[in-house]
Design an enzyme around this catalytic site. Structure first.
Site, PDB file in Angstrom:
ATOM      1  N   ALA A   6       0.794  -1.222   0.000  1.00 60.37           N
ATOM      2  CA  ALA A   6       0.000   0.000   0.000  1.00 60.37           C
ATOM      3  C   ALA A   6       0.830   1.277   0.000  1.00 60.37           C
ATOM      4  O   ALA A   6       0.453   2.259  -0.635  1.00 60.37           O
ATOM      5  CB  ALA A   6      -0.953   0.005   1.194  1.00 60.37           C
ATOM      6  N   GLY A   7       1.951   1.264   0.681  1.00 56.64           N
ATOM      7  CA  GLY A   7       2.768   2.467   0.766  1.00 56.64           C
ATOM      8  C   GLY A   7       3.187   3.013  -0.585  1.00 56.64           C
ATOM      9  O   GLY A   7       3.387   4.211  -0.750  1.00 56.64           O
ATOM     10  N   SER A   9       1.404   3.334  -3.210  1.00 57.01           N
ATOM     11  CA  SER A   9       0.343   4.090  -3.864  1.00 57.01           C
ATOM     12  C   SER A   9      -0.247   5.206  -3.006  1.00 57.01           C
ATOM     13  O   SER A   9      -1.121   5.933  -3.460  1.00 57.01           O
ATOM     14  CB  SER A   9      -0.779   3.136  -4.288  1.00 57.01           C
ATOM     15  OG  SER A   9      -0.297   2.216  -5.251  1.00 57.01           O
ATOM     16  N   PRO A  15      -5.523   5.448   0.010  1.00 61.21           N
ATOM     17  CA  PRO A  15      -5.170   5.253   1.421  1.00 61.21           C
ATOM     18  C   PRO A  15      -4.657   3.846   1.691  1.00 61.21           C
ATOM     19  O   PRO A  15      -5.075   2.890   1.048  1.00 61.21           O
ATOM     20  CB  PRO A  15      -6.502   5.491   2.149  1.00 61.21           C
ATOM     21  CG  PRO A  15      -7.553   5.161   1.148  1.00 61.21           C
ATOM     22  CD  PRO A  15      -6.969   5.545  -0.191  1.00 61.21           C
ATOM     23  N   ASP A  16      -3.731   3.746   2.648  1.00 68.36           N
ATOM     24  CA  ASP A  16      -3.364   2.423   3.120  1.00 68.36           C
ATOM     25  C   ASP A  16      -4.446   1.982   4.101  1.00 68.36           C
ATOM     26  O   ASP A  16      -5.463   2.656   4.257  1.00 68.36           O
ATOM     27  CB  ASP A  16      -1.962   2.421   3.748  1.00 68.36           C
ATOM     28  CG  ASP A  16      -1.875   3.262   5.015  1.00 68.36           C
ATOM     29  OD1 ASP A  16      -2.916   3.683   5.556  1.00 68.36           O
ATOM     30  OD2 ASP A  16      -0.752   3.488   5.476  1.00 68.36           O
ATOM     31  N   PHE A  17      -4.264   0.887   4.754  1.00 66.16           N
ATOM     32  CA  PHE A  17      -5.303   0.395   5.659  1.00 66.16           C
ATOM     33  C   PHE A  17      -5.174   0.935   7.072  1.00 66.16           C
ATOM     34  O   PHE A  17      -6.167   1.209   7.718  1.00 66.16           O
ATOM     35  CB  PHE A  17      -5.294  -1.140   5.693  1.00 66.16           C
ATOM     36  CG  PHE A  17      -5.988  -1.750   4.515  1.00 66.16           C
ATOM     37  CD1 PHE A  17      -7.309  -2.123   4.588  1.00 66.16           C
ATOM     38  CD2 PHE A  17      -5.316  -1.928   3.322  1.00 66.16           C
ATOM     39  CE1 PHE A  17      -7.963  -2.665   3.503  1.00 66.16           C
ATOM     40  CE2 PHE A  17      -5.948  -2.475   2.224  1.00 66.16           C
ATOM     41  CZ  PHE A  17      -7.282  -2.846   2.304  1.00 66.16           C
ATOM     42  N   ARG A  18      -3.964   1.094   7.566  1.00 69.64           N
ATOM     43  CA  ARG A  18      -3.778   1.277   9.005  1.00 69.64           C
ATOM     44  C   ARG A  18      -3.296   2.634   9.475  1.00 69.64           C
ATOM     45  O   ARG A  18      -3.234   2.864  10.668  1.00 69.64           O
ATOM     46  CB  ARG A  18      -2.820   0.200   9.508  1.00 69.64           C
ATOM     47  CG  ARG A  18      -3.422  -1.181   9.395  1.00 69.64           C
ATOM     48  CD  ARG A  18      -2.433  -2.270   9.786  1.00 69.64           C
ATOM     49  NE  ARG A  18      -2.990  -3.573   9.509  1.00 69.64           N
ATOM     50  CZ  ARG A  18      -2.922  -4.192   8.353  1.00 69.64           C
ATOM     51  NH1 ARG A  18      -2.296  -3.633   7.335  1.00 69.64           N
ATOM     52  NH2 ARG A  18      -3.465  -5.373   8.191  1.00 69.64           N
ATOM     53  N   GLN A  91       0.661  -6.260  -3.481  1.00 64.14           N
ATOM     54  CA  GLN A  91      -0.615  -6.510  -2.822  1.00 64.14           C
ATOM     55  C   GLN A  91      -1.681  -5.537  -3.316  1.00 64.14           C
ATOM     56  O   GLN A  91      -2.851  -5.689  -3.013  1.00 64.14           O
ATOM     57  CB  GLN A  91      -0.470  -6.340  -1.307  1.00 64.14           C
ATOM     58  CG  GLN A  91       0.464  -7.324  -0.666  1.00 64.14           C
ATOM     59  CD  GLN A  91       0.506  -7.106   0.827  1.00 64.14           C
ATOM     60  OE1 GLN A  91      -0.508  -7.213   1.512  1.00 64.14           O
ATOM     61  NE2 GLN A  91       1.676  -6.797   1.335  1.00 64.14           N
ATOM     62  N   ASN A  92      -1.264  -4.513  -4.039  1.00 66.05           N
ATOM     63  CA  ASN A  92      -2.184  -3.456  -4.456  1.00 66.05           C
ATOM     64  C   ASN A  92      -3.095  -3.914  -5.593  1.00 66.05           C
ATOM     65  O   ASN A  92      -2.669  -4.640  -6.481  1.00 66.05           O
ATOM     66  CB  ASN A  92      -1.393  -2.226  -4.898  1.00 66.05           C
ATOM     67  CG  ASN A  92      -0.552  -1.658  -3.785  1.00 66.05           C
ATOM     68  OD1 ASN A  92      -0.811  -1.912  -2.613  1.00 66.05           O
ATOM     69  ND2 ASN A  92       0.461  -0.898  -4.137  1.00 66.05           N
ATOM     70  N   ASP A  94      -4.729  -1.509  -7.351  1.00 68.23           N
ATOM     71  CA  ASP A  94      -4.973  -0.275  -8.111  1.00 68.23           C
ATOM     72  C   ASP A  94      -4.468  -0.313  -9.551  1.00 68.23           C
ATOM     73  O   ASP A  94      -4.871   0.499 -10.373  1.00 68.23           O
ATOM     74  CB  ASP A  94      -4.379   0.935  -7.381  1.00 68.23           C
ATOM     75  CG  ASP A  94      -2.913   0.771  -7.028  1.00 68.23           C
ATOM     76  OD1 ASP A  94      -2.125   0.316  -7.889  1.00 68.23           O
ATOM     77  OD2 ASP A  94      -2.543   1.098  -5.888  1.00 68.23           O
ATOM     78  N   HIS A 111      -3.663  -9.736  -4.997  1.00 63.79           N
ATOM     79  CA  HIS A 111      -5.066  -9.617  -4.613  1.00 63.79           C
ATOM     80  C   HIS A 111      -5.964  -9.269  -5.789  1.00 63.79           C
ATOM     81  O   HIS A 111      -7.099  -8.861  -5.609  1.00 63.79           O
ATOM     82  CB  HIS A 111      -5.233  -8.562  -3.514  1.00 63.79           C
ATOM     83  CG  HIS A 111      -4.536  -8.913  -2.236  1.00 63.79           C
ATOM     84  ND1 HIS A 111      -4.851 -10.039  -1.506  1.00 63.79           N
ATOM     85  CD2 HIS A 111      -3.535  -8.305  -1.569  1.00 63.79           C
ATOM     86  CE1 HIS A 111      -4.075 -10.096  -0.444  1.00 63.79           C
ATOM     87  NE2 HIS A 111      -3.264  -9.064  -0.459  1.00 63.79           N
ATOM     88  N   CYS A 119     -18.914  -8.183 -13.178  1.00 56.04           N
ATOM     89  CA  CYS A 119     -20.122  -8.109 -12.365  1.00 56.04           C
ATOM     90  C   CYS A 119     -20.393  -9.480 -11.732  1.00 56.04           C
ATOM     91  O   CYS A 119     -20.157 -10.514 -12.362  1.00 56.04           O
ATOM     92  CB  CYS A 119     -21.299  -7.687 -13.243  1.00 56.04           C
ATOM     93  SG  CYS A 119     -22.823  -7.471 -12.311  1.00 56.04           S
ATOM     94  N   CYS A 124     -25.877 -10.231 -15.739  1.00 56.19           N
ATOM     95  CA  CYS A 124     -25.248  -9.003 -16.225  1.00 56.19           C
ATOM     96  C   CYS A 124     -24.070  -9.313 -17.139  1.00 56.19           C
ATOM     97  O   CYS A 124     -24.047  -8.924 -18.296  1.00 56.19           O
ATOM     98  CB  CYS A 124     -24.786  -8.145 -15.044  1.00 56.19           C
ATOM     99  SG  CYS A 124     -23.895  -6.668 -15.532  1.00 56.19           S
TER     100      CYS A 124
END
Length: 138
Positions: A6-7, A9, A15-18, A91-92, A94, A111, A119, A124
């Site tokens: 996360a860091g 991005s 946002p990161d999680f923590r 792990q991102n 994005d 992930h 969908c 759909c």
């Protein structure tokens, strides 16, 4: 070999999680969830997709006003261009590594990513290319 999370991005506005005050876990109150993990719970999503759709639309890559690759993402592309990059494990979700130009065969997005989303309704069948319509409806 690069391992990222996360860091990488955060400076793109994702946002990161923590992190206290700015992390996703601190911001979940605005979604009025019954429990924090509900935002990623498929059964909760089926009954109330709005919280996840709102969150996803704020970090969806490739939008005009959305997150853009950072200098760190561009550095990965430079490493690849110089023949120094064997693999990126991230792990991102994005997709900013891909938007920066890192080849798909160099990426392991542990992930998943938005590029292959679809969908959950069998009727759909929208793919990631069509799903923006769904994203924008919330």
């Amino acid at each position: 070999v690069v391992v990222s999370g996360a860091g990488m991005s955060v400076s793109a506005g994702i946002p990161d999680f923590r992190s206290p005050g700015t992390g996703l876990y601190d911001r979940l109150e605005e979604y009025k969830l019954p429990y924090p993990e509900a935002i990623f719970d498929l059964e909760f999503f089926r009954s109330n997709p709005a919280p996840f759709a709102t969150l996803a639309s704020s970090i969806w890559p490739g939008q005009e006003d959305g997150p853009k690759p950072t200098l760190a993402h561009s550095f990965l592309r430079l490493l690849e261009n110089k023949g120094c990059l064997r693999r990126v494990y991230t792990q991102n979700i994005d997709g900013l590594e891909s938007l920066a130009g890192v080849s798909d065969d160099k990426l392991v997005e542990c992930h998943g990513h938005f590029r292959s989303c679809s969908c959950i309704s069998p009727a759909c069948g929208a793919t990631s290319f069509e799903i923006t319509e769904c994203r924008d409806s919330y």
